[in-house]
Motif scaffolding. Structure first.
Motif, PDB file in Angstrom:
ATOM      1  N   LEU A  10       9.915 -13.206  -2.204  1.00 34.68           N
ATOM      2  CA  LEU A  10      10.447 -14.212  -1.280  1.00 34.68           C
ATOM      3  C   LEU A  10      10.016 -13.925   0.153  1.00 34.68           C
ATOM      4  CD1 LEU A  10      14.058 -14.639  -2.710  1.00 34.68           C
ATOM      5  CD2 LEU A  10      12.090 -16.141  -3.053  1.00 34.68           C
ATOM      6  N   ILE A  11       9.928 -12.660   0.509  1.00 35.77           N
ATOM      7  CA  ILE A  11       9.475 -12.301   1.854  1.00 35.77           C
ATOM      8  C   ILE A  11       8.045 -12.774   2.077  1.00 35.77           C
ATOM      9  CG2 ILE A  11       8.811 -10.327   3.309  1.00 35.77           C
ATOM     10  CD1 ILE A  11      11.310  -8.892   2.241  1.00 35.77           C
ATOM     11  N   LEU A  12       7.195 -12.619   1.071  1.00 39.31           N
ATOM     12  CA  LEU A  12       5.813 -13.090   1.193  1.00 39.31           C
ATOM     13  C   LEU A  12       5.757 -14.600   1.385  1.00 39.31           C
ATOM     14  CD1 LEU A  12       4.048 -10.940  -1.565  1.00 39.31           C
ATOM     15  CD2 LEU A  12       3.777 -10.729   0.910  1.00 39.31           C
ATOM     16  N   VAL A  13       6.570 -15.326   0.636  1.00 36.34           N
ATOM     17  CA  VAL A  13       6.579 -16.787   0.733  1.00 36.34           C
ATOM     18  C   VAL A  13       7.159 -17.228   2.076  1.00 36.34           C
ATOM     19  CG1 VAL A  13       7.434 -18.919  -0.292  1.00 36.34           C
ATOM     20  CG2 VAL A  13       6.745 -17.029  -1.772  1.00 36.34           C
ATOM     21  N   CYS A  14       8.243 -16.579   2.505  1.00 36.40           N
ATOM     22  CA  CYS A  14       8.858 -16.930   3.790  1.00 36.40           C
ATOM     23  C   CYS A  14       7.915 -16.678   4.958  1.00 36.40           C
ATOM     24  CB  CYS A  14      10.143 -16.119   3.992  1.00 36.40           C
ATOM     25  SG  CYS A  14      11.627 -16.992   3.469  1.00 36.40           S
ATOM     26  N   ALA A  15       7.142 -15.622   4.869  1.00 33.49           N
ATOM     27  CA  ALA A  15       6.195 -15.321   5.950  1.00 33.49           C
ATOM     28  C   ALA A  15       5.197 -16.460   6.122  1.00 33.49           C
ATOM     29  CB  ALA A  15       5.479 -14.009   5.656  1.00 33.49           C
ATOM     30  N   GLU A  16       4.784 -17.058   5.007  1.00 38.87           N
ATOM     31  CA  GLU A  16       3.855 -18.191   5.074  1.00 38.87           C
ATOM     32  C   GLU A  16       4.537 -19.394   5.717  1.00 38.87           C
ATOM     33  OE1 GLU A  16       0.257 -18.864   5.120  1.00 38.87           O
ATOM     34  OE2 GLU A  16       0.595 -17.437   3.485  1.00 38.87           O
ATOM     35  N   LEU A  17       5.777 -19.631   5.358  1.00 34.99           N
ATOM     36  CA  LEU A  17       6.530 -20.735   5.949  1.00 34.99           C
ATOM     37  C   LEU A  17       6.725 -20.535   7.447  1.00 34.99           C
ATOM     38  CD1 LEU A  17       9.385 -21.618   3.429  1.00 34.99           C
ATOM     39  CD2 LEU A  17       7.663 -23.180   4.339  1.00 34.99           C
ATOM     40  N   GLN A  18       7.036 -19.318   7.831  1.00 33.35           N
ATOM     41  CA  GLN A  18       7.246 -19.052   9.249  1.00 33.35           C
ATOM     42  C   GLN A  18       5.982 -19.328  10.050  1.00 33.35           C
ATOM     43  OE1 GLN A  18       9.685 -15.732  11.282  1.00 33.35           O
ATOM     44  NE2 GLN A  18       7.652 -14.859  10.995  1.00 33.35           N
ATOM     45  N   GLN A  19       4.838 -18.929   9.495  1.00 32.87           N
ATOM     46  CA  GLN A  19       3.570 -19.190  10.175  1.00 32.87           C
ATOM     47  C   GLN A  19       3.305 -20.682  10.298  1.00 32.87           C
ATOM     48  OE1 GLN A  19       0.366 -17.039   8.328  1.00 32.87           O
ATOM     49  NE2 GLN A  19       1.089 -15.049   9.018  1.00 32.87           N
ATOM     50  N   ASN A  20       3.910 -21.448   9.416  1.00 33.54           N
ATOM     51  CA  ASN A  20       3.735 -22.904   9.454  1.00 33.54           C
ATOM     52  C   ASN A  20       4.907 -23.591  10.158  1.00 33.54           C
ATOM     53  OD1 ASN A  20       1.864 -24.995   8.542  1.00 33.54           O
ATOM     54  ND2 ASN A  20       3.557 -25.767   7.291  1.00 33.54           N
ATOM     55  N   SER A  21       5.640 -22.823  10.975  1.00 39.08           N
ATOM     56  CA  SER A  21       6.783 -23.340  11.750  1.00 39.08           C
ATOM     57  C   SER A  21       7.852 -23.967  10.861  1.00 39.08           C
ATOM     58  CB  SER A  21       6.295 -24.356  12.791  1.00 39.08           C
ATOM     59  OG  SER A  21       5.373 -23.754  13.676  1.00 39.08           O
ATOM     60  N   TRP A  22       7.996 -23.457   9.642  1.00 39.70           N
ATOM     61  CA  TRP A  22       9.002 -23.912   8.683  1.00 39.70           C
ATOM     62  C   TRP A  22       8.842 -25.379   8.295  1.00 39.70           C
ATOM     63  CZ3 TRP A  22      11.742 -20.227   6.317  1.00 39.70           C
ATOM     64  CH2 TRP A  22      11.788 -18.969   6.938  1.00 39.70           C
ATOM     65  N   GLU A  23       7.590 -25.854   8.425  1.00 41.54           N
ATOM     66  CA  GLU A  23       7.254 -27.209   7.977  1.00 41.54           C
ATOM     67  C   GLU A  23       6.755 -27.152   6.541  1.00 41.54           C
ATOM     68  OE1 GLU A  23       7.727 -30.018   9.593  1.00 41.54           O
ATOM     69  OE2 GLU A  23       8.509 -29.027  11.390  1.00 41.54           O
ATOM     70  N   SER A  24       6.816 -28.287   5.854  1.00 39.88           N
ATOM     71  CA  SER A  24       6.395 -28.354   4.460  1.00 39.88           C
ATOM     72  C   SER A  24       4.904 -28.046   4.326  1.00 39.88           C
ATOM     73  CB  SER A  24       6.691 -29.749   3.893  1.00 39.88           C
ATOM     74  OG  SER A  24       6.301 -29.814   2.526  1.00 39.88           O
ATOM     75  N   ILE A  25       4.551 -27.324   3.267  1.00 42.35           N
ATOM     76  CA  ILE A  25       3.162 -27.027   2.937  1.00 42.35           C
ATOM     77  C   ILE A  25       2.839 -27.718   1.620  1.00 42.35           C
ATOM     78  CG2 ILE A  25       1.480 -25.214   2.425  1.00 42.35           C
ATOM     79  CD1 ILE A  25       3.168 -23.281   4.044  1.00 42.35           C
ATOM     80  N   GLN A  26       1.837 -28.553   1.627  1.00 46.15           N
ATOM     81  CA  GLN A  26       1.491 -29.326   0.440  1.00 46.15           C
ATOM     82  C   GLN A  26       0.959 -28.425  -0.677  1.00 46.15           C
ATOM     83  OE1 GLN A  26       2.228 -32.663   0.223  1.00 46.15           O
ATOM     84  NE2 GLN A  26       3.196 -32.178   2.200  1.00 46.15           N
ATOM     85  N   MET A  27       1.178 -28.838  -1.919  1.00 43.36           N
ATOM     86  CA  MET A  27       0.769 -28.013  -3.052  1.00 43.36           C
ATOM     87  C   MET A  27      -0.744 -27.834  -3.109  1.00 43.36           C
ATOM     88  SD  MET A  27       2.000 -28.062  -7.029  1.00 43.36           S
ATOM     89  CE  MET A  27       1.244 -29.614  -7.503  1.00 43.36           C
ATOM     90  N   ALA A  28      -1.501 -28.810  -2.608  1.00 42.22           N
ATOM     91  CA  ALA A  28      -2.961 -28.712  -2.640  1.00 42.22           C
ATOM     92  C   ALA A  28      -3.506 -27.781  -1.569  1.00 42.22           C
ATOM     93  CB  ALA A  28      -3.577 -30.104  -2.471  1.00 42.22           C
ATOM     94  N   ASP A  29      -2.647 -27.338  -0.665  1.00 41.87           N
ATOM     95  CA  ASP A  29      -3.074 -26.467   0.427  1.00 41.87           C
ATOM     96  C   ASP A  29      -3.575 -25.133  -0.128  1.00 41.87           C
ATOM     97  OD1 ASP A  29      -2.829 -24.487   2.698  1.00 41.87           O
ATOM     98  OD2 ASP A  29      -2.129 -26.279   3.748  1.00 41.87           O
ATOM     99  N   GLU A  30      -4.670 -24.642   0.436  1.00 40.15           N
ATOM    100  CA  GLU A  30      -5.247 -23.385  -0.055  1.00 40.15           C
ATOM    101  C   GLU A  30      -4.306 -22.200   0.128  1.00 40.15           C
ATOM    102  OE1 GLU A  30      -7.818 -22.223   3.980  1.00 40.15           O
ATOM    103  OE2 GLU A  30      -8.823 -22.788   2.122  1.00 40.15           O
ATOM    104  N   ARG A  31      -3.364 -22.319   1.064  1.00 38.33           N
ATOM    105  CA  ARG A  31      -2.400 -21.234   1.255  1.00 38.33           C
ATOM    106  C   ARG A  31      -1.485 -21.080   0.040  1.00 38.33           C
ATOM    107  NH1 ARG A  31      -0.195 -23.204   6.989  1.00 38.33           N
ATOM    108  NH2 ARG A  31      -0.558 -25.185   5.887  1.00 38.33           N
TER     109      ARG A  31
END
Length: 244
Positions: A10-31
């Motif tokens: 969960l920490i790994l996933v949250c870190a990605e969200l934080q970098q994206n300003s807690w905005e939605s990341i689309q499933m097709a996104d390479e991240r």
């Protein structure tokens, strides 16, 4: 059967969200793809318990959305976030820099194969009161795959006997030549089949190659690249053995 998410995942996933300003990341996104590959490679769950859907892009995207709804900036309908989801998000809210650093420590432990695939990681954060001027202290308590130093030393000896040096077999970098006495005897040894995949195994000299730190990290970053495949991506300067 669904496999529960660990705090480190969960920490790994949250870190990605934080970098994206807690905005939605689309499933097709390479991240999302990168996160899926990283988590599938992680040692947090025994491989015999996994199936093809384990930490798939769809499951990672769903977890991204669940975690996003735990953040105060979210104003939509609630989702099926767990208590642990909310706890990890709260940790990021209270200590953004510290949790980001912790996420990188977990990521590097996975990439460097410094934790056993059959044991949950022991990466933990100390009490917030234990700090230094640079920031929070992270304790990295790791279980490592057993490696026998004798075959490593024999591989280095073999290289000296056969080619007179222990330069990187991919790019040709020679620590001894570049750093002098400081680099004497230094090289890194890479297993063609990572030990976290092979488990307990008999290792031969031909299963090992000598590489510099940069090539070693890039081989693992390009996982599951074989050294020869990686060498094809390296500019040909006539240095590494694999380019000859």
């Amino acid at each position: 059967m669904a496999i529960n998410w660990t705090m480190d995942e969960l920490i790994l996933v949250c870190a990605e969200l934080q970098q994206n300003s807690w905005e939605s990341i689309q499933m097709a996104d390479e991240r999302v793809t990168e996160l899926s590959e990283l988590l599938r490679r992680s040692p947090f769950h025994p491989r015999e318990e996994r199936d093809d859907s384990f930490r798939s892009r769809a499951s990672v995207h769903l977890k991204l959305e669940n975690l996003r709804t735990c953040h105060p900036s979210y104003s939509g309908a609630p989702t099926n976030a767990s208590r642990l989801d909310r706890e990890v998000v709260e940790k990021f809210i209270n200590d953004s820099a510290g949790m980001t650093t912790h996420a990188w420590a977990i990521r590097n432990a996975i990439l460097d194969e410094t934790v056993r695939p059959d044991e949950v990681t022991a990466l933990q954060i100390y009490d917030p009161e234990m700090t230094v001027r640079e920031g929070g202290i992270i304790a990295v308590l790791q279980q490592r795959r057993e490696r026998d130093p004798r075959i490593r030393n024999r591989k280095i000896k073999q290289a000296r006997e056969q080619r007179g040096n222990i330069s990187c077999e991919v790019c040709g970098f020679d620590f001894e030549k570049f750093y002098g006495d400081l680099g004497s005897g230094y090289t890194e040894v890479h297993h063609r089949c990572p030990l976290h995949l092979s488990g307990s195994t008999t290792t031969r000299l031909s299963d090992l190659i000598l590489v510099c730190s940069n090539c070693h990290r890039m081989i693992h970053k390009g996982y599951p690249l074989q050294p020869e495949e990686f060498a094809e991506r390296v500019p040909r300067r006539g240095l590494g053995l694999m380019h000859q």
